[in-house]
Design an enzyme around this catalytic site. Structure first.
Site, PDB file in Angstrom:
ATOM      1  N   ASP A   1       0.778  -1.340   0.106  1.00  0.00           N
ATOM      2  CA  ASP A   1       0.050   0.093   0.034  1.00  0.00           C
ATOM      3  C   ASP A   1       0.791   1.134   0.011  1.00  0.00           C
ATOM      4  O   ASP A   1       2.051   1.197   0.363  1.00  0.00           O
ATOM      5  CB  ASP A   1      -1.213   0.112   1.436  1.00  0.00           C
ATOM      6  CG  ASP A   1      -0.222   0.093   2.567  1.00  0.00           C
ATOM      7  OD1 ASP A   1       0.750  -0.790   2.662  1.00  0.00           O
ATOM      8  OD2 ASP A   1      -0.535   0.625   3.424  1.00  0.00           O
ATOM      9  N   GLU A   2       0.170   2.347  -0.489  1.00  0.00           N
ATOM     10  CA  GLU A   2       1.017   3.637  -0.498  1.00  0.00           C
ATOM     11  C   GLU A   2       2.319   3.715  -0.816  1.00  0.00           C
ATOM     12  O   GLU A   2       3.218   4.035  -0.031  1.00  0.00           O
ATOM     13  CB  GLU A   2       0.694   4.054   1.153  1.00  0.00           C
ATOM     14  CG  GLU A   2      -0.634   4.482   1.465  1.00  0.00           C
ATOM     15  CD  GLU A   2      -1.117   4.925   2.928  1.00  0.00           C
ATOM     16  OE1 GLU A   2      -0.388   4.566   3.774  1.00  0.00           O
ATOM     17  OE2 GLU A   2      -2.178   5.339   3.270  1.00  0.00           O
TER      18      GLU A   2
END
Length: 467
Positions: free
Chosen positions: A142-143
């Site tokens: 993620d991210e």
């Protein structure tokens, strides 16, 4: 029945193993079916990876005991090892800094270097070696901030048909393939935020949907149910066989939040229940109730686990029962030993019988009243503002009668809070290591106690100067 995993974010204030032993039976009774363990720097890495360990990392024996307690409660365990973004705990070290996507930033791994994949594989192998009979393994992803901004990525993106999306998918595919080769019985899970905006064609052509299960996360009170249903349909058309949801029971309403607003998190679960009701039953693998302890490796602590257990209890019971009712509320109150559960306001400092309830009570008391009582004395007390201002304190000027009006209140307040803080320190020692206690105290207690200590000391000095 869909699975309900409780996420333990161990990158801050990681609880002692003995405390988790007490909590696991409660989680099972509340409706959890498994744990999502985000180890970060608390895993007992060895060899060249040993420097990733925090001083308070679990020992292999503690982890084996924890996994055995989870098995005894019938809880599945899903380990989570970041393999792309949120790699600060690895890339902050000088020895691994050359594997950063952007030279100055420790967030993301450089996907072009063979050594990056070798590092991820080494981490996964060590975690796998301590776990038995795993069905899933979460590889994060993620991210992945600043992806495409490294020098090698910029060169790669100049080539025809190369895009940041393809760069992202190629690394996810490499990690997932690596996992599939070594552990064919284990299914990788990935956070879905990097995939959401990609076209169906890009996703389908990548080969990633055949390798991983996406975990769709949203921690808001309005998650756009219709949009989520459409996203699930899109993922199915791309070739993903199953999807997971991720809600939150804490750590999603402010980086430095100290108390958990149960109502926010309950509404988040109810939104996800709506998505589940409107999605094909065979597509949903389960939901992870995330409990973030830091927003990232360098952030401050948000709500401590014992403080958020009432929220976790409400959220688990709502998911298990398909909604929230007076009957569900009563059941939560019985399981927590906590009458008068408050949902829409911060819980008042009432006692419960759940593990760590004394930490919950004392943290609530401090969060509600410490700062406000100090401000009341220093900023709204007429003797303090009128006759013992910063000007007076600096020059040690005080009228003797003001001493009688102000000093007893200041000393009484300081003694009261000192006693509460000592009680909290003792309660926290049963749950956390010293470094977590020190950090929480320095952020939430010391600034206010210090102000009190200073006014008590200044009164003493002013009295001595008068004499």
């Amino acid at each position: 029945m869909w699975r309900r995993l409780v996420h333990l974010d161990l990158k801050g204030a990681a609880p002692r193993a003995q405390y988790l032993e007490q909590v696991l039976p409660l989680l099972r009774a509340l409706g959890a079916t498994g744990l999502l363990l985000e180890y970060e720097d608390t895993f007992p890495y060895t060899g060249p990876l040993e420097l990733l360990q925090a001083p308070h990392a679990y020992s292999p024996e503690e982890l084996q005991a924890l996994l055995s307690w989870a098995r005894a409660q019938g809880l599945d365990v899903v380990p989570l090892v970041q393999s792309f973004g949120h790699m600060e705990f690895v890339l902050k070290h000088r020895q691994f800094a050359h594997l950063r996507e952007v030279k100055e930033l420790p967030n993301a791994l450089n996907p072009h270097k063979e050594e990056s994949l070798a590092l991820v594989k080494a981490m996964i192998d060590q975690v796998m070696a301590l776990h038995e009979d795993l069905q899933w393994f979460h590889i994060g992803c993620d991210e992945v901030y600043y992806l495409g901004e490294g020098e090698e990525s910029k060169q790669w993106l100049q080539q025809q048909n190369n895009t940041p999306e393809k760069l992202c998918l190629s690394h996810i595919k490499a990690v997932a393939t690596c996992l599939a080769w070594s552990y064919p019985m284990v299914t990788p899970i990935v956070w879905d935020d990097m995939l959401r905006g990609m076209s169906e064609e890009t996703l389908a052509e990548s080969g990633v949907p055949q390798l991983v299960q996406p975990m769709i996360w949203d921690y808001a009170t309005d998650i756009n149910v219709e949009g989520k249903v459409r996203l699930i349909e899109k993922y199915r058309r791309c070739g993903f066989s199953k999807v997971w949801f991720a809600s939150a029971f804490k750590g999603a309403t402010g980086a430095n939040q100290s108390l958990t607003l149960i109502g926010h998190h309950l509404r988040n679960q109810l939104e996800w229940l709506q998505v589940a009701q409107r999605s094909p039953a065979d597509v949903l693998e389960g939901i992870a109730l995330t409990g973030w302890q830091r927003y990232d490796h360098f952030a401050v602590l948000c709500e401590l686990l014992p403080v958020a257990i009432p929220s976790l209890a409400v959220c688990l019971q709502a998911l298990k029962n398909g909604g929230y009712s007076e009957k569900v509320k009563e059941n939560v109150e019985i399981l927590l030993g906590m009458p008068n559960l408050e949902i829409e306001t911060f819980m008042s400092p009432s006692l419960g019988t759940f593990p760590g309830s004394n930490v919950f009570t004392l943290v609530t008391q401090i969060s509600f009243h410490l700062k406000s009582s100090v401000d009341e004395l220093l900023e709204r007390n007429r003797y303090s503002t009128g006759w013992f201002s910063p000007y007076h304190r600096k020059r040690k000027i005080i009228h003797p009668i003001i001493v009688h009006h102000l000093q007893p209140d200041a000393v009484r307040l300081f003694s009261k809070w000192n006693a509460v803080v000592q009680d909290l320190q003792a309660a926290m020692e049963q749950v956390f290591h010293r470094c977590a206690i020190e950090e929480w105290m320095e952020e939430n207690v010391h600034p206010h106690l210090q102000k009190l200590q200073e006014v008590v000391d200044d009164l003493d000095e002013a009295i001595r100067a008068q004499n």
